[in-house]
Design a protein around this motif. Structure first.
Motif, short mmCIF file in Angstrom:
data_model
loop_
_atom_site.label_atom_id
_atom_site.label_comp_id
_atom_site.label_asym_id
_atom_site.label_seq_id
_atom_site.Cartn_x
_atom_site.Cartn_y
_atom_site.Cartn_z
N THR A 152 0.82 -1.21 0.00
CA THR A 152 0.00 0.00 0.00
C THR A 152 0.86 1.26 0.00
OG1 THR A 152 -0.19 -0.24 2.40
CG2 THR A 152 -2.06 -0.99 1.08
N TRP A 154 1.55 5.50 0.78
CA TRP A 154 1.63 6.24 2.03
C TRP A 154 0.57 7.34 2.13
CZ3 TRP A 154 2.09 10.78 -0.28
CH2 TRP A 154 2.74 10.81 -1.51
N LYS A 178 2.49 -5.13 3.40
CA LYS A 178 3.65 -4.22 3.49
C LYS A 178 3.14 -2.80 3.30
CE LYS A 178 6.55 -2.58 0.56
NZ LYS A 178 6.49 -1.21 1.14
N SER A 215 8.79 -7.18 -2.39
CA SER A 215 7.74 -7.60 -3.33
C SER A 215 8.22 -8.75 -4.19
CB SER A 215 7.23 -6.43 -4.17
OG SER A 215 8.29 -5.74 -4.76
N GLY A 231 -0.65 1.73 -5.63
CA GLY A 231 0.56 2.51 -5.84
C GLY A 231 0.57 3.12 -7.22
N SER A 232 1.77 3.47 -7.66
CA SER A 232 1.91 4.15 -8.95
C SER A 232 1.69 3.17 -10.11
CB SER A 232 3.31 4.75 -9.05
OG SER A 232 4.25 3.72 -8.89
N VAL A 235 4.92 0.99 -10.65
CA VAL A 235 5.08 -0.13 -9.73
C VAL A 235 3.98 -1.17 -9.96
CG1 VAL A 235 4.98 -0.79 -7.28
CG2 VAL A 235 6.44 1.10 -8.01
N GLU A 253 -4.56 -1.01 -7.82
CA GLU A 253 -5.21 0.31 -7.68
C GLU A 253 -4.11 1.33 -7.92
OE1 GLU A 253 -8.24 0.88 -7.40
OE2 GLU A 253 -9.12 -0.98 -6.68
N LEU A 254 -4.11 1.91 -9.11
CA LEU A 254 -2.91 2.65 -9.51
C LEU A 254 -3.20 4.15 -9.69
CD1 LEU A 254 -1.64 -0.10 -11.97
CD2 LEU A 254 -1.32 0.08 -9.49
N GLY A 255 -2.31 4.84 -10.31
CA GLY A 255 -2.41 6.30 -10.37
C GLY A 255 -3.47 6.78 -11.34
N CYS A 291 -5.04 9.73 -5.23
CA CYS A 291 -5.02 9.13 -6.57
C CYS A 291 -6.13 9.68 -7.45
CB CYS A 291 -5.13 7.62 -6.47
SG CYS A 291 -6.54 7.10 -5.47
N GLU A 388 0.87 12.21 -13.56
CA GLU A 388 0.21 12.57 -12.30
C GLU A 388 1.18 13.37 -11.43
OE1 GLU A 388 -0.03 9.11 -9.84
OE2 GLU A 388 -1.93 9.72 -8.97
P1 NAD Z 1 4.63 3.39 -5.24
O1 NAD Z 1 4.16 2.77 -6.49
O2 NAD Z 1 5.99 3.98 -5.21
O3 NAD Z 1 4.52 2.35 -4.01
C1 NAD Z 1 3.32 1.65 -3.70
C2 NAD Z 1 3.64 0.51 -2.76
O4 NAD Z 1 4.34 -0.49 -3.47
C3 NAD Z 1 4.54 0.89 -1.59
O5 NAD Z 1 4.23 0.10 -0.46
C4 NAD Z 1 5.90 0.49 -2.11
O6 NAD Z 1 6.84 0.32 -1.07
C5 NAD Z 1 5.54 -0.82 -2.78
N1 NAD Z 1 6.47 -1.45 -3.71
C6 NAD Z 1 6.49 -2.77 -3.93
N2 NAD Z 1 7.42 -3.10 -4.81
C7 NAD Z 1 8.00 -1.97 -5.19
C8 NAD Z 1 9.06 -1.70 -6.11
N3 NAD Z 1 9.63 -2.68 -6.82
N4 NAD Z 1 9.43 -0.41 -6.24
C9 NAD Z 1 8.80 0.57 -5.55
N5 NAD Z 1 7.79 0.35 -4.67
C10 NAD Z 1 7.40 -0.91 -4.50
O7 NAD Z 1 3.50 4.49 -4.92
P2 NAD Z 1 3.53 5.59 -3.80
O8 NAD Z 1 4.48 6.68 -4.17
O9 NAD Z 1 3.67 4.94 -2.47
O10 NAD Z 1 2.02 6.12 -3.91
C11 NAD Z 1 1.62 7.04 -4.85
C12 NAD Z 1 0.90 6.38 -5.99
O11 NAD Z 1 -0.16 5.56 -5.52
C13 NAD Z 1 0.23 7.42 -6.89
O12 NAD Z 1 0.46 7.09 -8.23
C14 NAD Z 1 -1.25 7.27 -6.54
O13 NAD Z 1 -2.12 7.70 -7.57
C15 NAD Z 1 -1.34 5.82 -6.26
N6 NAD Z 1 -2.54 5.52 -5.46
C16 NAD Z 1 -3.57 4.85 -6.04
C17 NAD Z 1 -4.72 4.61 -5.32
C18 NAD Z 1 -5.89 3.87 -5.93
O14 NAD Z 1 -6.73 3.38 -5.18
N7 NAD Z 1 -5.99 3.77 -7.24
C19 NAD Z 1 -4.82 5.04 -3.99
C20 NAD Z 1 -3.74 5.71 -3.43
C21 NAD Z 1 -2.60 5.94 -4.18
#
Ligand code: NAD
Length: 486
Positions: A152, A154, A178, A215, A231-232, A235, A253-255, A291, A388
């Motif tokens: 998830t 942050w 995680k 991961s 996450g993004s 990722v 659930e991504l960006g 997001c 984004e």
């Molecule tokens: P991120 O993609 O950097 O990380 C997301 C999660 O994946 C974190 O726990 C991170 O530690 C983990 N992770 C697992 N493997 C990884 C790897 N190989 N490299 C990097 N991270 C890894 O995203 P972020 O910066 O924590 O969050 C922001 C993004 O999340 C934005 O793009 C936002 O739009 C998106 N988001 C989407 C939703 C949704 O429901 N669609 C909700 C909240 C945030």
């Protein structure tokens, strides 16, 4: 501020542990830049123990009757409400959002858990009439998918884990979660609620570590049946590809890059006041780190000047400060990297000829503050119009016809949230159908509700969370067909 930050530990194989096979890292208060605590990081041993524990937890939890799972989840939600002050304060300390927003997040998380608890009792299958003699029954059942590896972001450190934990546990799955390493404390308090409510200790495991290593390690483990990531897009694609290589179920659930189409009939008088009030509040909530945050505002060309001027004035008037201060309307960004990224967005937009109307700079005070920033007339190829920003940044663009506004709204490969404002019912339907997005909000921004599925189309994701649909993503379909023995 009397609440102290909780001691940080991992929850692995039924125990809270500060064993640090992967070392430690600081957790920082983004409003001050000061260290809140040190987070133990899992190494291969703890990760293997977590995966094995999740399999044990799954084997016992899946046998627990749905009504008992319901009871445990309802108790967890009640405990979360009882502990709301503590959890919200810790959330604000580590993430930065204003305390009122943190309280709403925790309260909504309890509602999400309650909703999925109820759904646990409604995992209905169906019976199918046999077509041939000698067959007694065909049953199509929904069964738990197995141990889940959940990752998830942050920005909503309690809400995002709540969605995954509630649905997975309601369905009878176990979890290795995680949370983001920036915001682990509030997720740990959430996990405690589930454990104190009677969810078996093996069924929830919490690890932190090097995100890429954790991961890759977990997704490859044979115990893990499903991967769920918030996450993004980058990722999500990476983890999705790793999951696909092992034919593991995947929810992403991504960006997003949410457009807002403001129709001509909402551009003056009380209607315009309403749109601006809603839009500014939605844009700068959680400092834009949402997001489904509105980013591209499409306004009829003749109204752009007034709309942009009033939007910018409201953005400049926002009170920035520490989230724990009740007067604060917008807190800091969650980490220093986001501030640098905001500067790159601004430099690029200015270089490409976008008009900077408000903000555009970091704030010179401790912590990771960036001014609420508004652009207008940005060229389609600039980074802000393509990627984004995930921060307090909006861009206001003119349109000449509703068709062209819809076309611009749909121009990106992202399609998570989208919004429009109109008083005309016919136009509302046209926008609802024409805009490509997983969720379209007409005349409001509240698309994220426990009873509604939340998810993106196109590159914004795969699958949904919350609502009855969210639960189904933690199940597989199983057909059991019984014939007469002779
Ligand atoms: P991120 O993609 O950097 O990380 C997301 C999660 O994946 C974190 O726990 C991170 O530690 C983990 N992770 C697992 N493997 C990884 C790897 N190989 N490299 C990097 N991270 C890894 O995203 P972020 O910066 O924590 O969050 C922001 C993004 O999340 C934005 O793009 C936002 O739009 C998106 N988001 C989407 C939703 C949704 O429901 N669609 C909700 C909240 C945030």
């Amino acid at each position: 501020m009397t609440t102290s930050y909780p001691a940080l530990a991992l929850h692995v194989a039924g125990h809270w542990t500060t064993h640090t096979g992967g070392g430690t890292r600081p957790v920082v208060n983004p409003a001050s830049g000061m260290e809140l605590g040190r987070l133990p990081l899992a190494g291969p041993q703890e990760l293997a123990a977590a995966a094995e524990s999740a399999l044990r937890g799954y084997r016992s939890w899946r046998q627990v009757r749905a009504h008992e799972r319901y009871g445990a989840l309802r108790r967890a939600a009640a405990l979360l409400r009882e502990r709301l002050d503590l959890v919200a304060t810790v959330l604000t300390l580590e993430q930065g959002k204003p305390l009122a927003e943190a309280r709403r997040e925790v309260s909504l998380s309890a509602d999400i858990i309650d909703f999925q608890a109820e759904e646990a009792k409604r995992l209905y299958g169906r019976t199918v009439p046999p077509r041939v003699e000698g067959i007694l029954s065909h049953t199509v059942a929904r069964v738990p998918v197995g141990p889940v590896a959940a990752f998830t972001a942050w920005n909503f450190p309690v809400n995002l884990p709540s969605r995954k934990l509630a649905s997975a546990l309601a369905a009878g799955c176990s979890v290795v979660i995680k949370p983001a390493e920036e915001t682990p404390g509030s997720c740990m308090l959430l996990v405690r609620c589930f454990l104190d409510a009677g969810v078996p200790a093996d069924a929830i495991n919490l690890v932190c570590g090097d995100p890429g290593e954790v991961s890759s390690f977990l997704i490859e483990r044979p115990e893990i049946a499903k991967v769920s990531v918030t996450g993004s897009v980058a990722v999500g694609k990476l983890l999705g590809a790793q999951a696909a290589a092992h034919v593991k179920r995947f929810t992403g659930e991504l960006g997003g890059h949410a457009p807002v189409i403001v129709c001509d009939d909402m551009c003056d008088g009380d209607a315009l006041d309403f749109v601006l009030r809603q839009s500014v509040a939605a844009k700068f909530r959680n400092a834009g780190q949402v997001c489904a945050s509105p980013i591209r505002f499409y306004v009829p060309r003749g109204h752009l000047g007034t709309f942009a001027e009033r939007f910018s004035a409201a953005a400049r008037a926002l009170r920035l400060g520490q989230g724990v201060d009740v007067a604060t309307q917008m807190g800091p960004l969650t980490h220093a990297r986001r501030v640098q990224d905001m500067e790159r967005f601004v430099d690029d937009a200015v270089a490409q000829g976008a008009r900077l109307l408000a903000g555009g700079h970091r704030v010179s005070r401790p912590g990771f503050f960036f001014q609420p920033t508004v652009f207008a007339d940005a060229p389609a190829q600039c980074r802000l119009m393509q990627q984004e920003p995930f921060g307090p940044m909006a861009v206001i663009q003119p349109y000449d016809s509703l068709d062209s506004a819809i076309e611009q709204a749909n121009a990106l490969p992202y399609a998570l949230g989208a919004y429009a404002f109109t008083r005309d019912l016919h136009t509302a339907h046209r926008l609802g159908e024409g805009i490509e997005a997983g969720m379209v909000g007409i005349n409001h921004f509240g698309v994220s509700q426990p009873e509604l599925p939340f998810g993106g189309h196109k590159e914004s994701g795969l699958g949904q969370e919350m609502g009855p649909e969210g639960l189904l993503h933690y199940t597989d379909v199983k057909t059991i067909t019984v014939g007469t023995p002779f």
